[in-house]
Motif scaffolding. Structure first.
Motif, short mmCIF file in Angstrom:
data_model
loop_
_atom_site.label_atom_id
_atom_site.label_comp_id
_atom_site.label_asym_id
_atom_site.label_seq_id
_atom_site.Cartn_x
_atom_site.Cartn_y
_atom_site.Cartn_z
N SER A 351 -2.66 10.92 6.50
CA SER A 351 -1.72 11.10 5.39
C SER A 351 -0.95 9.82 5.12
O SER A 351 -0.97 8.89 5.94
CB SER A 351 -0.73 12.24 5.70
OG SER A 351 0.05 11.92 6.84
N SER A 369 3.74 12.19 -1.32
CA SER A 369 3.23 12.36 0.04
C SER A 369 2.05 13.32 -0.01
O SER A 369 2.07 14.28 -0.79
CB SER A 369 4.31 12.92 0.96
OG SER A 369 3.75 13.29 2.21
N ASP A 371 0.97 14.54 2.97
CA ASP A 371 1.06 15.12 4.31
C ASP A 371 0.87 16.63 4.19
O ASP A 371 1.53 17.28 3.37
CB ASP A 371 2.42 14.81 4.92
CG ASP A 371 2.47 15.12 6.41
OD1 ASP A 371 1.82 16.08 6.85
OD2 ASP A 371 3.16 14.38 7.15
N HIS A 373 2.01 18.75 5.95
CA HIS A 373 3.27 19.40 6.36
C HIS A 373 4.43 18.75 5.63
O HIS A 373 5.23 18.00 6.21
CB HIS A 373 3.45 19.29 7.87
CG HIS A 373 2.28 19.78 8.67
ND1 HIS A 373 1.99 21.12 8.81
CD2 HIS A 373 1.30 19.11 9.34
CE1 HIS A 373 0.90 21.26 9.54
NE2 HIS A 373 0.46 20.06 9.88
N ASP A 375 7.23 19.72 4.60
CA ASP A 375 8.60 20.07 5.00
C ASP A 375 9.15 19.10 6.05
O ASP A 375 10.35 19.11 6.33
CB ASP A 375 8.65 21.51 5.53
CG ASP A 375 7.66 21.74 6.67
OD1 ASP A 375 6.54 21.20 6.60
OD2 ASP A 375 8.01 22.46 7.61
N GLN A 376 8.28 18.27 6.64
CA GLN A 376 8.74 17.31 7.65
C GLN A 376 9.39 16.08 7.02
O GLN A 376 9.97 15.26 7.73
CB GLN A 376 7.56 16.89 8.54
CG GLN A 376 6.99 18.01 9.38
CD GLN A 376 5.88 17.54 10.31
OE1 GLN A 376 5.53 16.36 10.33
NE2 GLN A 376 5.32 18.48 11.07
N HIS A 377 9.28 15.93 5.72
CA HIS A 377 9.81 14.74 5.05
C HIS A 377 11.05 15.11 4.23
O HIS A 377 10.98 15.97 3.34
CB HIS A 377 8.75 14.12 4.14
CG HIS A 377 7.52 13.64 4.88
ND1 HIS A 377 7.50 12.47 5.58
CD2 HIS A 377 6.29 14.22 5.03
CE1 HIS A 377 6.30 12.31 6.12
NE2 HIS A 377 5.56 13.36 5.81
N ARG A 378 12.15 14.45 4.51
CA ARG A 378 13.37 14.66 3.74
C ARG A 378 13.24 14.01 2.37
O ARG A 378 12.53 13.02 2.20
CB ARG A 378 14.56 14.07 4.48
CG ARG A 378 14.82 14.74 5.82
CD ARG A 378 15.88 14.00 6.61
NE ARG A 378 17.12 13.87 5.86
CZ ARG A 378 18.19 13.21 6.30
NH1 ARG A 378 18.14 12.61 7.49
NH2 ARG A 378 19.28 13.13 5.57
#
Length: 398
Positions: A351, A369, A371, A373, A375-378
């Motif tokens: 990613s 992004s 990725d 997931h 939700d892992q990135h603010r």
């Protein structure tokens, strides 16, 4: 070899027929190991061990090139435990000499106390003088046959390497062949990483478990020294040698040999072999490994160049695709998604994330992004946070 062992057996049987004794045997001087090695002995439940120069009767006879006649071996202070254990009593040993150079020792023994007569000593000495040249000729023939076999192996590597275009595969083949050629316990092919400033292992081969390959700094240990000095480095007693790496010592390595991998005046890496036996490598093996290094280095460099060019081509293609797409896209988020997708494909990673500096809020805003997931990135981070913040703050790759 089998031929030489058979010849030795015939010789020693004739030796026993000359003098009425129970058993006998012979030792050849191994220059590489610096030991007198038994090449034949009368069959029994005990085997004669190799001995050092000056050790026991055999080593003493070899050292001083004079016969030694012992009536009771069991009472001899210098008796070798392995020989004493077989019940040896009367013992006679004479040197085998060629052109004034000792090449081995002939011996006979009994299991009863016995002092051999001067005539018997003379008979065995004459017999040794007669057979020594034949044994030396056999040794030379064996060495030449081994050398021819090594050259055939090197030719096989040269042919095989030209058909492989992946650096790791070439290195794996070379590491395995290096162990085979010099009887090493392990081998590593290390390549210089210009960005990291270290030598990293392209491939490692282990005939027996020793140590796991790690990066080597220039001039660090035997590998680094061979790289920085651009010449072979041979260490016969690694445990006592200055500058040895603790993790290599802990693995029980006793001997190490490293030769540089270079083209013209440029050193690109190092081929290193190691063993858990002292004095496992010698000067003649330096030549073999140097030749192997000269054969595989051009193929390794060519494979790296092809790999680098392939990466460059893929990079230019990705940049072109993004540039073409960008000319018709006014939406920053759509362009951002295209950018992270192409970056993921280009670098073959899982990613990618793209953040853009927002002057108003003073934060790095998440633009795109891929990725799995998310939700892992603010949505925003400060320039002081994480690797991304550091890269932005310092203006360099991290």
């Amino acid at each position: 070899t089998r031929v030489r062992s058979s010849a030795a057996s015939d010789v020693y049987k004739r030796q026993l027929a000359l003098i009425p004794v129970e058993d006998g045997g012979g030792f050849d001087w191994d220059e590489r190991e610096e030991l007198l090695v038994p090449v034949y002995e009368s069959p029994s439940g005990f085997r004669e061990p190799p001995v050092k120069r000056g050790e026991g009767i055999v080593g003493t006879v070899f050292e001083f090139q004079q016969p030694m006649n012992v009536a009771d071996y069991q009472a001899l202070p210098m008796a070798v435990p392995g020989s004493a254990a077989r019940g040896m009593r009367g013992a006679l040993a004479v040197p085998m000499v060629v052109a004034g150079r000792p090449i081995g020792v002939l011996g006979v023994w009994t299991y009863e106390i016995r002092q051999f007569s001067p005539e018997e000593v003379q008979v065995l000495a004459v017999f040794a003088a007669n057979i020594a040249p034949a044994f030396e000729a056999s040794r030379i023939a064996t060495q030449r046959a081994a050398q021819a076999e090594r050259l055939r192996s090197l030719q096989e590597v040269a042919v095989a390497a030209t058909s492989v275009h992946e650096p790791g595969a070439i290195a794996a083949m070379a590491a395995e062949k290096a162990c085979e050629l010099v009887g090493a316990d392990g081998a590593d092919i290390c390549w210089w990483d210009d960005e990291a400033g270290v030598l990293t292992a392209l491939s490692s081969h282990r005939a027996v478990p020793t140590f796991e390959a790690r990066p080597w700094a220039p001039a660090e240990g035997v590998v680094g020294e061979a790289f920085s000095r651009r010449e072979p480095i041979l260490v016969s007693d690694y445990q006592q040698a200055p500058g040895g790496m603790p993790w290599v010592r802990e693995a029980g390595v006793q001997s190490m040999l490293a030769v540089p991998l270079g083209i013209r005046d440029q050193t690109l890496g190092v081929l290193a072999v190691h063993a858990r036996r002292p004095r496992a490598f010698h000067t003649d093996q330096v030549e073999i490994l140097t030749l192997l290094a000269s054969l595989v280095t051009p193929d390794l460099e060519a494979a790296h160049m092809l790999e680098s060019r392939d990466l460059q081509v893929r990079g230019l293609t990705a940049l072109h695709e993004v540039a073409v797409a960008a000319s018709g896209i006014l939406d920053a988020e759509t362009l951002g998604r295209l950018t992270v997708d192409r970056a993921t494909d280009l670098l073959e990673v899982d990613s990618a994330v793209l953040r853009w500096w927002d002057e108003r809020s003073g934060t790095l805003r998440l633009l795109a992004s891929n990725d799995p997931h998310p939700d892992q990135h603010r949505s925003t981070i400060s320039r002081e946070q994480g690797v991304i913040g550091r890269a932005f703050r310092e203006g360099r790759t991290v």
